[in-house]
Design a protein around this motif. Structure first.
Motif, PDB file in Angstrom:
ATOM      1  N   PHE A 210      34.319  38.013  29.530  1.00 23.24           N
ATOM      2  CA  PHE A 210      35.542  37.357  29.996  1.00 23.24           C
ATOM      3  C   PHE A 210      35.480  35.883  29.602  1.00 23.24           C
ATOM      4  O   PHE A 210      34.402  35.297  29.545  1.00 23.24           O
ATOM      5  CB  PHE A 210      35.657  37.457  31.522  1.00 23.24           C
ATOM      6  CG  PHE A 210      35.673  38.877  32.027  1.00 23.24           C
ATOM      7  CD1 PHE A 210      36.439  39.843  31.409  1.00 23.24           C
ATOM      8  CD2 PHE A 210      34.919  39.242  33.140  1.00 23.24           C
ATOM      9  CE1 PHE A 210      36.466  41.155  31.870  1.00 23.24           C
ATOM     10  CE2 PHE A 210      34.931  40.553  33.616  1.00 23.24           C
ATOM     11  CZ  PHE A 210      35.703  41.509  32.984  1.00 23.24           C
ATOM     12  N   ASN A 212      36.347  32.050  30.589  1.00 18.35           N
ATOM     13  CA  ASN A 212      36.560  31.312  31.836  1.00 18.35           C
ATOM     14  C   ASN A 212      36.881  29.844  31.580  1.00 18.35           C
ATOM     15  O   ASN A 212      36.206  29.194  30.796  1.00 18.35           O
ATOM     16  CB  ASN A 212      35.308  31.387  32.713  1.00 18.35           C
ATOM     17  CG  ASN A 212      34.941  32.821  33.037  1.00 18.35           C
ATOM     18  OD1 ASN A 212      35.826  33.627  33.325  1.00 18.35           O
ATOM     19  ND2 ASN A 212      33.669  33.146  32.965  1.00 18.35           N
ATOM     20  N   THR A 222      40.561  33.119  34.344  1.00 14.33           N
ATOM     21  CA  THR A 222      39.750  34.062  33.561  1.00 14.33           C
ATOM     22  C   THR A 222      40.683  34.925  32.733  1.00 14.33           C
ATOM     23  O   THR A 222      41.725  35.363  33.235  1.00 14.33           O
ATOM     24  CB  THR A 222      38.914  34.979  34.474  1.00 14.33           C
ATOM     25  OG1 THR A 222      37.995  34.189  35.204  1.00 14.33           O
ATOM     26  CG2 THR A 222      38.134  36.022  33.669  1.00 14.33           C
ATOM     27  N   ALA A 224      40.782  38.272  29.876  1.00 11.90           N
ATOM     28  CA  ALA A 224      40.053  39.370  29.240  1.00 11.90           C
ATOM     29  C   ALA A 224      40.967  40.040  28.212  1.00 11.90           C
ATOM     30  O   ALA A 224      42.131  40.267  28.507  1.00 11.90           O
ATOM     31  CB  ALA A 224      39.632  40.393  30.290  1.00 11.90           C
ATOM     32  N   PRO A 225      40.470  40.359  27.021  1.00 11.23           N
ATOM     33  CA  PRO A 225      39.114  40.081  26.568  1.00 11.23           C
ATOM     34  C   PRO A 225      38.965  38.636  26.104  1.00 11.23           C
ATOM     35  O   PRO A 225      39.957  37.996  25.748  1.00 11.23           O
ATOM     36  CB  PRO A 225      38.959  41.045  25.375  1.00 11.23           C
ATOM     37  CG  PRO A 225      40.351  41.227  24.852  1.00 11.23           C
ATOM     38  CD  PRO A 225      41.273  41.110  26.036  1.00 11.23           C
ATOM     39  N   SER A 277      34.852  35.770  38.178  1.00 11.55           N
ATOM     40  CA  SER A 277      35.458  36.064  36.866  1.00 11.55           C
ATOM     41  C   SER A 277      35.736  37.563  36.700  1.00 11.55           C
ATOM     42  O   SER A 277      36.442  37.954  35.771  1.00 11.55           O
ATOM     43  CB  SER A 277      34.561  35.564  35.734  1.00 11.55           C
ATOM     44  OG  SER A 277      33.321  36.253  35.735  1.00 11.55           O
ATOM     45  N   THR A 281      39.083  42.817  37.154  1.00 13.42           N
ATOM     46  CA  THR A 281      38.725  44.229  36.959  1.00 13.42           C
ATOM     47  C   THR A 281      39.362  45.122  38.013  1.00 13.42           C
ATOM     48  O   THR A 281      39.537  46.317  37.796  1.00 13.42           O
ATOM     49  CB  THR A 281      37.192  44.444  36.996  1.00 13.42           C
ATOM     50  OG1 THR A 281      36.689  44.091  38.304  1.00 13.42           O
ATOM     51  CG2 THR A 281      36.482  43.601  35.944  1.00 13.42           C
ATOM     52  N   THR A 357      46.531  38.300  39.447  1.00 19.02           N
ATOM     53  CA  THR A 357      46.196  38.942  38.177  1.00 19.02           C
ATOM     54  C   THR A 357      47.480  39.412  37.511  1.00 19.02           C
ATOM     55  O   THR A 357      48.378  39.925  38.192  1.00 19.02           O
ATOM     56  CB  THR A 357      45.268  40.159  38.407  1.00 19.02           C
ATOM     57  OG1 THR A 357      44.134  39.729  39.143  1.00 19.02           O
ATOM     58  CG2 THR A 357      44.811  40.762  37.087  1.00 19.02           C
TER      59      THR A 357
END
Ligand code: AMP
Length: 385
Positions: A210, A212, A222, A224-225, A277, A281, A357
């Motif tokens: 991740f 940051n 954070t 991703a990817p 971080s 998920t 998120t």
């Protein structure tokens, strides 16, 4: 006994009461476990989700002992549980991860020695136990440098930057004349983290790195990817695997890395638990870091870490409450926003209160949408619309 599977219906004990414990407890309860938590405060973020909340200091070893006796496995949600408390828990219950992992991660000198001794590169450093160590260290490493207390530092607390004109005696005073490490200042290109898990049978599994970004030393965003080369990602994952294997670790941990402007990977810190971080998920991966922790410590196979879609997470700090209640309706009017709040009653500046998120077709789009949602939360943004 230590390899036995801990089946759903059993009780998991969490030492610590913060948001990591809260999200862990949610995952554990979804899998049918009972959760007990012990922390010094009442009505904690973890306690609000747990079946049983014990209010006790971690130094109250009788209470810690009784707590461990009442559960099937003990885990941690933060690493500064005193070693004695971990040792007492280990006398009474299975403890995963073990006290050894805490011992390494709690102390920056031990952590750096551990990493270096297993060929995981770290920034140049010297241990500092006196002002003269500091003066000698500055001669060796040069300036700028960062002085960090060996124990009990997080989110930039217990750190002093030493610039060209800084008096070492003042810096030594500022960190309370406590055992510390002096680190060379790294010219950072970016920071990444790898969250990995190791099961009871030694199986390992990793989320892709991740990316940051910090603000005032606290994690801010954070993504991703992470936008890093395949070889850097592979090196970061291999370093994390080394840490898991060498500690004979059972559970989830995070290794934070610096990537220097000249492309080198340096390990900064080990967090022996799920990590801020990895919050994304929860929504963006097939298995969340919290479910992975439940699987690992209960002796089950690890779940898929696949990223379902690029995602971004932004932290919501107490500062957001400075002008009144955040404008929840405005942010939630973006239908793709996932809002997580930790149930904390008082919103102090810098305190982690929740996060947002967002998933999107690309990582940069996710970042922009998550930041836009956070901007909408500012009460001022409502007033000006
Ligand atoms: P830490 O408490 O060690 O995780 O440090 C908090 C943040 O301070 C890191 O995430 C970096 O952004 C920054 N930082 C810490 N150490 C260094 C260093 N040696 N060089 C440059 N930046 C650093």
């Amino acid at each position: 006994m230590s390899a036995r599977t801990i089946n759903p219906g059993s009780t998991i004990g969490v030492l610590g009461g913060g948001q990591l414990g809260r999200m862990f407890a949610m995952a554990a309860r979804r899998l049918g476990y009972r959760v007990h938590t012990l922390a010094p405060e009442h009505d904690t973020p973890t306690g609000q989700i747990a079946d049983v909340e014990i209010v006790a200091s971690y130094d109250d070893l009788d209470k810690v002992r009784a707590f461990a006796r009442g559960v099937d496995v003990v885990t941690f949600e933060f690493e500064n549980v005193p070693a004695e408390a971990a040792a007492v828990a280990e006398e009474e219950a299975i403890v995963r991860p073990s006290g050894r992992a805490l011992e390494v991660a709690q102390h920056r000198i031990r952590e750096k020695e551990f990493l270096s001794s297993h060929s995981v590169p770290v920034a140049p450093y010297v241990p500092v136990r006196s002002l003269s160590d500091l003066v000698d260290g500055l001669r060796t490493l040069g300036r700028p440098a960062v002085l960090k207390t060996a124990a009990l530092g997080y989110d930039g607390k217990g750190q002093v930057a030493i610039a060209a004109g800084t008096d070492p005696a003042v810096a030594w005073e500022q960190i309370g004349q406590r055992e510390a490490v002096l680190e060379a200042f790294v010219d950072l290109e970016r920071e990444i983290s790898v969250i990995g898990a190791r099961g009871v049978d030694g199986e390992t599994s990793f989320f892709e790195p991740f990316d940051n970004t910090h603000a005032n030393h606290i994690l801010d965003v954070t993504v991703a990817p992470a936008d890093v080369s395949a070889s850097l990602a592979a090196d970061a994952i291999e370093a994390t695997r080394t840490v898991l294997d060498e500690l004979e670790y059972v559970g989830v941990l995070c290794v934070e890395f610096f990537i220097t402007r000249d492309g080198r990977l340096l390990a900064n810190e080990i967090a022996p638990r799920p990590h801020n971080s990895g919050h994304l998920t929860f929504d963006a991966c097939r298995t969340s870091q919290f479910e992975q922790q439940v699987r690992a410590i209960c002796g089950f196979p690890l779940g898929s870490t696949d990223l379902i879609q690029p995602a971004a997470m932004v932290n919501l700090l107490g500062d957001l409450w400075a002008d009144g209640e955040p404008a929840w309706k405005a942010a939630l009017s973006m239908p793709d926003v996932k809002l997580h709040l930790y149930g904390k009653a008082s919103a102090r500046p810098g305190r982690k209160m929740g996060h947002i998120t967002v998933m999107a077709p690309t990582a940069s789009e996710a970042r922009e949408r998550a930041r836009a949602a956070r901007r909408l939360l500012h009460p001022a943004s409502v007033a000006t619309r």
